[in-house]
Design a protein around this motif. Structure first.
Motif, PDB file in Angstrom:
ATOM      1  N   ILE A   1     -17.959  17.311-183.953  1.00 27.58           N
ATOM      2  CA  ILE A   1     -17.587  15.937-184.081  1.00 27.58           C
ATOM      3  C   ILE A   1     -17.294  15.283-182.799  1.00 27.58           C
ATOM      4  CG2 ILE A   1     -16.067  14.480-185.146  1.00 27.58           C
ATOM      5  CD1 ILE A   1     -16.225  16.422-187.823  1.00 27.58           C
ATOM      6  N   MET A   2     -16.596  16.032-181.978  1.00 26.94           N
ATOM      7  CA  MET A   2     -16.031  15.085-180.718  1.00 26.94           C
ATOM      8  C   MET A   2     -17.283  15.066-179.717  1.00 26.94           C
ATOM      9  SD  MET A   2     -12.376  16.574-179.307  1.00 26.94           S
ATOM     10  CE  MET A   2     -13.232  18.223-179.067  1.00 26.94           C
ATOM     11  N   ARG A   3     -18.319  16.024-179.800  1.00 27.64           N
ATOM     12  CA  ARG A   3     -19.605  15.831-178.606  1.00 27.64           C
ATOM     13  C   ARG A   3     -20.253  14.816-179.455  1.00 27.64           C
ATOM     14  NH1 ARG A   3     -19.343  21.450-179.287  1.00 27.64           N
ATOM     15  NH2 ARG A   3     -21.346  21.429-180.546  1.00 27.64           N
ATOM     16  N   LYS A   4     -20.319  14.449-180.568  1.00 24.30           N
ATOM     17  CA  LYS A   4     -21.301  13.486-181.434  1.00 24.30           C
ATOM     18  C   LYS A   4     -20.650  12.189-181.334  1.00 24.30           C
ATOM     19  CE  LYS A   4     -24.516  12.968-185.031  1.00 24.30           C
ATOM     20  NZ  LYS A   4     -25.925  12.916-184.259  1.00 24.30           N
ATOM     21  N   TYR A   5     -19.505  12.141-181.784  1.00 28.38           N
ATOM     22  CA  TYR A   5     -18.929  10.871-181.856  1.00 28.38           C
ATOM     23  C   TYR A   5     -17.550  10.508-181.270  1.00 28.38           C
ATOM     24  CZ  TYR A   5     -21.559  11.347-186.261  1.00 28.38           C
ATOM     25  OH  TYR A   5     -22.273  11.613-187.202  1.00 28.38           O
ATOM     26  N   GLY A   6     -17.320  11.444-180.294  1.00 25.73           N
ATOM     27  CA  GLY A   6     -16.101  11.119-179.284  1.00 25.73           C
ATOM     28  C   GLY A   6     -14.596  11.567-179.702  1.00 25.73           C
ATOM     29  N   TYR A   7     -13.773  11.651-178.587  1.00 32.65           N
ATOM     30  CA  TYR A   7     -12.478  12.161-178.898  1.00 32.65           C
ATOM     31  C   TYR A   7     -11.595  11.614-180.248  1.00 32.65           C
ATOM     32  CZ  TYR A   7     -12.566  14.758-174.584  1.00 32.65           C
ATOM     33  OH  TYR A   7     -13.089  15.797-173.791  1.00 32.65           O
ATOM     34  N   LYS A   8     -11.903  10.141-180.173  1.00 26.01           N
ATOM     35  CA  LYS A   8     -11.164   9.261-181.026  1.00 26.01           C
ATOM     36  C   LYS A   8     -11.321   9.683-182.505  1.00 26.01           C
ATOM     37  CE  LYS A   8     -10.013   4.472-182.504  1.00 26.01           C
ATOM     38  NZ  LYS A   8      -9.931   3.355-182.144  1.00 26.01           N
ATOM     39  N   SER A   9     -12.800   9.858-182.769  1.00 25.68           N
ATOM     40  CA  SER A   9     -13.060  10.242-184.056  1.00 25.68           C
ATOM     41  C   SER A   9     -12.777  11.662-184.607  1.00 25.68           C
ATOM     42  CB  SER A   9     -14.524  10.327-184.252  1.00 25.68           C
ATOM     43  OG  SER A   9     -15.213   9.087-183.941  1.00 25.68           O
ATOM     44  N   GLY A  10     -12.517  12.629-183.313  1.00 21.93           N
ATOM     45  CA  GLY A  10     -11.741  13.828-183.868  1.00 21.93           C
ATOM     46  C   GLY A  10     -10.435  13.806-184.130  1.00 21.93           C
ATOM     47  N   ILE A  11      -9.635  12.906-183.527  1.00 14.97           N
ATOM     48  CA  ILE A  11      -8.340  12.582-183.726  1.00 14.97           C
ATOM     49  C   ILE A  11      -8.115  12.041-185.244  1.00 14.97           C
ATOM     50  CG2 ILE A  11      -6.371  11.088-182.841  1.00 14.97           C
ATOM     51  CD1 ILE A  11      -7.111  11.687-180.021  1.00 14.97           C
ATOM     52  N   LEU A  12      -8.821  10.948-185.439  1.00 13.76           N
ATOM     53  CA  LEU A  12      -8.712  10.431-186.642  1.00 13.76           C
ATOM     54  C   LEU A  12      -8.957  11.567-187.906  1.00 13.76           C
ATOM     55  CD1 LEU A  12     -10.578   6.997-186.248  1.00 13.76           C
ATOM     56  CD2 LEU A  12      -7.788   7.513-186.619  1.00 13.76           C
ATOM     57  N   VAL A  13      -9.787  12.453-187.818  1.00 11.02           N
ATOM     58  CA  VAL A  13     -10.290  13.066-188.807  1.00 11.02           C
ATOM     59  C   VAL A  13      -9.089  14.149-188.790  1.00 11.02           C
ATOM     60  CG1 VAL A  13     -11.687  15.269-189.471  1.00 11.02           C
ATOM     61  CG2 VAL A  13     -12.623  13.052-188.734  1.00 11.02           C
ATOM     62  N   GLY A  14      -8.722  14.709-187.853  1.00 12.34           N
ATOM     63  CA  GLY A  14      -7.355  15.629-187.769  1.00 12.34           C
ATOM     64  C   GLY A  14      -6.226  15.016-188.484  1.00 12.34           C
ATOM     65  N   LEU A  15      -5.985  13.760-187.924  1.00  8.58           N
ATOM     66  CA  LEU A  15      -4.550  12.977-188.750  1.00  8.58           C
ATOM     67  C   LEU A  15      -4.909  12.995-190.042  1.00  8.58           C
ATOM     68  CD1 LEU A  15      -4.127  10.471-186.032  1.00  8.58           C
ATOM     69  CD2 LEU A  15      -2.484  12.098-186.478  1.00  8.58           C
ATOM     70  N   LEU A  16      -6.076  12.673-190.797  1.00 16.35           N
ATOM     71  CA  LEU A  16      -6.185  12.623-192.247  1.00 16.35           C
ATOM     72  C   LEU A  16      -6.082  14.015-192.918  1.00 16.35           C
ATOM     73  CD1 LEU A  16      -9.537  10.356-192.310  1.00 16.35           C
ATOM     74  CD2 LEU A  16      -6.983  10.052-193.186  1.00 16.35           C
ATOM     75  N   PHE A  17      -6.571  15.231-192.294  1.00 19.88           N
ATOM     76  CA  PHE A  17      -6.306  16.306-192.728  1.00 19.88           C
ATOM     77  C   PHE A  17      -4.863  16.653-192.500  1.00 19.88           C
ATOM     78  CE2 PHE A  17     -10.842  17.838-192.094  1.00 19.88           C
ATOM     79  CZ  PHE A  17     -11.020  18.314-193.264  1.00 19.88           C
ATOM     80  N   PHE A  18      -4.239  16.180-191.543  1.00 21.59           N
ATOM     81  CA  PHE A  18      -2.628  16.670-191.476  1.00 21.59           C
ATOM     82  C   PHE A  18      -1.870  16.039-192.469  1.00 21.59           C
ATOM     83  CE2 PHE A  18       0.763  16.387-187.901  1.00 21.59           C
ATOM     84  CZ  PHE A  18       1.600  17.214-188.524  1.00 21.59           C
ATOM     85  N   GLY A  19      -2.159  14.591-192.688  1.00 22.12           N
ATOM     86  CA  GLY A  19      -1.189  13.847-193.808  1.00 22.12           C
ATOM     87  C   GLY A  19      -1.649  14.249-195.115  1.00 22.12           C
ATOM     88  N   ILE A  20      -2.580  14.472-195.501  1.00 22.55           N
ATOM     89  CA  ILE A  20      -2.997  14.894-196.833  1.00 22.55           C
ATOM     90  C   ILE A  20      -2.622  16.374-197.048  1.00 22.55           C
ATOM     91  CG2 ILE A  20      -4.759  15.607-198.389  1.00 22.55           C
ATOM     92  CD1 ILE A  20      -6.554  13.364-197.037  1.00 22.55           C
ATOM     93  N   GLY A  21      -2.607  17.265-196.311  1.00 26.88           N
ATOM     94  CA  GLY A  21      -2.098  18.627-196.462  1.00 26.88           C
ATOM     95  C   GLY A  21      -0.492  18.569-196.666  1.00 26.88           C
ATOM     96  N   SER A  22       0.358  17.752-195.801  1.00 27.26           N
ATOM     97  CA  SER A  22       1.587  17.401-195.974  1.00 27.26           C
ATOM     98  C   SER A  22       2.058  17.012-197.172  1.00 27.26           C
ATOM     99  CB  SER A  22       2.137  16.556-194.649  1.00 27.26           C
ATOM    100  OG  SER A  22       1.696  17.369-193.520  1.00 27.26           O
ATOM    101  N   VAL A  23       1.428  15.945-197.556  1.00 28.45           N
ATOM    102  CA  VAL A  23       1.540  15.716-198.939  1.00 28.45           C
ATOM    103  C   VAL A  23       1.277  16.303-200.256  1.00 28.45           C
ATOM    104  CG1 VAL A  23       1.036  13.710-200.697  1.00 28.45           C
ATOM    105  CG2 VAL A  23       1.097  13.150-198.226  1.00 28.45           C
ATOM    106  N   LEU A  24       0.613  17.349-200.029  1.00 32.26           N
ATOM    107  CA  LEU A  24       0.007  18.454-201.014  1.00 32.26           C
ATOM    108  C   LEU A  24       1.260  19.354-201.299  1.00 32.26           C
ATOM    109  CD1 LEU A  24      -3.876  19.152-200.456  1.00 32.26           C
ATOM    110  CD2 LEU A  24      -2.729  17.802-202.485  1.00 32.26           C
ATOM    111  N   PHE A  25       2.370  19.268-200.364  1.00 36.53           N
ATOM    112  CA  PHE A  25       3.433  20.192-200.459  1.00 36.53           C
ATOM    113  C   PHE A  25       4.104  19.751-201.960  1.00 36.53           C
ATOM    114  CE2 PHE A  25       2.721  22.737-196.982  1.00 36.53           C
ATOM    115  CZ  PHE A  25       3.734  23.542-196.861  1.00 36.53           C
TER     116      PHE A  25
END
Length: 427
Positions: free
Chosen positions: A81-105
């Motif tokens: 994803i980073m190679r195709k869409y750049g660092y920012k896209s990778g960061i945004l995807v990561g933050l979404l997973f991070f936030g959703i996983g935390s709420v799932l607690f």
């Protein structure tokens, strides 16, 4: 969503370029704090869930396995994803997973199922994989190459700050100090045991829900903030795994990072068990010392960044590795508070290892840097594999201290990596 594109770092435009990179550097550095924060709640979760669900040391180590297996599974997709869409896209995807996983607690705690907690941790870790795959190399390119390792160590220092805050201030909110003896557990009715498990599981809801909401807000901030990307030196060069694997530095970096992360997770995740068994501390007291563990880890990061002005990073890595070999031996053979203080000292000398190994491993990869970054992040799977080995040794021998032979061997391998780096410098 487009990323602003900046030219490769040029000393002739240093002042102009550095101003444009300052805000992105600050924002990306903040990510080091947040993933350090959630990672350093894992050593609190392990004894907490062990107690709530009556787990063995091996079973409780699956907390680490569920987290770090995600790095192995998601590192390559993150790199793609980073190679195709750049660092920012990778960061945004990561933050979404991070936030959703935390709420799932919250639903995990309501379910009273250990496997649901492991699932939520896996989703969080998928997000952290994207964040680390993006942020570590991103920091190294936001400035002159000769200070890349120092810059990465500085950013990682905020990871160390989180390592102090999470156990010292959030740990007591999760740990109840209500440990049942086998006799007390057997004497409880089913209703009483159920109420006990409900109370233990519920204590994780508010910390993780709050963290998840904060991360989702940060996701929005990142979305609307222009983030620079760096052009490859030549558009005709195509990155490839085969070419990346020609680098001896990368191969050794993958191996060293596997054992480093495994060692760090082993030492940190079983800290409370070591402190409560070897020094007879209560869980809450052990959590406070775990906060000191994180504090010394943070101090070590800042100190290491300073020392690197005078000592070559690979030399410092070699010295720190040998010191930790000695400290692990003391942790295995010692008793009482000496063991606790020894583990805290190990944290100080572990502090520079991850960023130093990372920057040494991707050194010279040029247009293959993103692939190399993904592969080194995949090696973080050591944090999934080595802790269960430590837990199995502990269960089999009846002593958690015997299990610390695992990080001892790991530091031996890291020392060999640093020595190999020294040899390459002299050639």
């Amino acid at each position: 969503m487009k990323e602003a594109v900046f030219p490769e770092y040029d000393t002739s435009t240093k002042v102009k370029t550095s101003k444009k990179w300052l805000l992105p550097y600050i924002l990306v550095t903040s990510l080091f704090f947040f993933w350090g924060f959630v990672h350093n709640l894992d050593p609190i979760l392990i004894p907490h869930l062990r107690k709530a669900f009556s787990l063995t040391d091996f079973e409780s180590s699956l907390v680490d396995s569920s987290v770090f297996i995600a790095y192995f599974a998601m590192a390559l997709p993150a790199g793609f994803i980073m190679r195709k869409y750049g660092y920012k896209s990778g960061i945004l995807v990561g933050l979404l997973f991070f936030g959703i996983g935390s709420v799932l607690f919250v639903p995990a705690a309501n379910s009273l199922e250990y496997s649901y907690f492991l699932g939520a941790l896996f989703i969080i870790a998928c997000g952290l994989t994207f964040l680390e795959t993006a942020a570590n190399p991103y920091v190294t390119i936001l400035g002159p190459p000769e200070t890349a390792t120092q810059r990465l160590n500085f950013a990682q220092s905020f990871n160390g700050l989180a390592a102090y805050i999470a156990p010292a201030y959030i740990g007591p909110l999760i740990l109840s100090n209500k440990t049942l003896s086998p006799e007390e557990a057997n004497a409880m009715s089913d209703a009483q045991m159920h109420a006990y498990v409900v109370a233990e599981a519920a204590s994780v809801k508010m910390p993780y829900l709050t963290l998840g909401l904060i991360i989702l807000v940060i996701t929005v901030i990142f979305y609307f903030t222009p983030m620079p990307d760096v052009k490859e030196k030549s558009t005709t060069e195509v990155s490839s795994f085969k070419e990346a694997f020609k680098s001896i530095k990368l191969k050794w970096g993958i191996l060293a990072q596997f054992f480093y992360v495994g060692a760090q997770v082993c030492v940190g995740s079983f800290f409370i068990k070591m402190a409560t068994t070897s020094a007879n501390l209560s869980e809450s007291s052990a959590a406070k010392y775990l906060g000191l563990f994180g504090l010394f880890f943070m101090i070590g990061r800042f100190a290491g960044t300073y020392f690197m002005k005078f000592v070559e990073p690979k030399k410092l890595l070699l010295v720190y590795s040998f010191i930790n070999i000695i400290l692990c031996t003391i942790a295995i053979l010692g008793n009482g508070m000496l063991v606790v203080y020894t583990l805290i000292a190990i944290a100080f000398f572990m502090s520079i290892m991850f960023p130093t190994i990372f920057s040494m491993g991707i050194d010279g990869l040029a247009h293959n840097t993103k692939i190399g970054s993904s592969l080194i992040v995949m090696s973080i799977v050591g944090g999934a594999i080595l802790p269960p080995i430590l837990g199995a040794i502990s269960d089999h021998t009846g002593s958690i201290q015997n299990g610390y032979i695992v990080p001892l061997i790991s530091f031996l391998i890291i020392a060999l990596f640093a020595y190999k780096g020294q040899q390459q410098t002299r050639q």
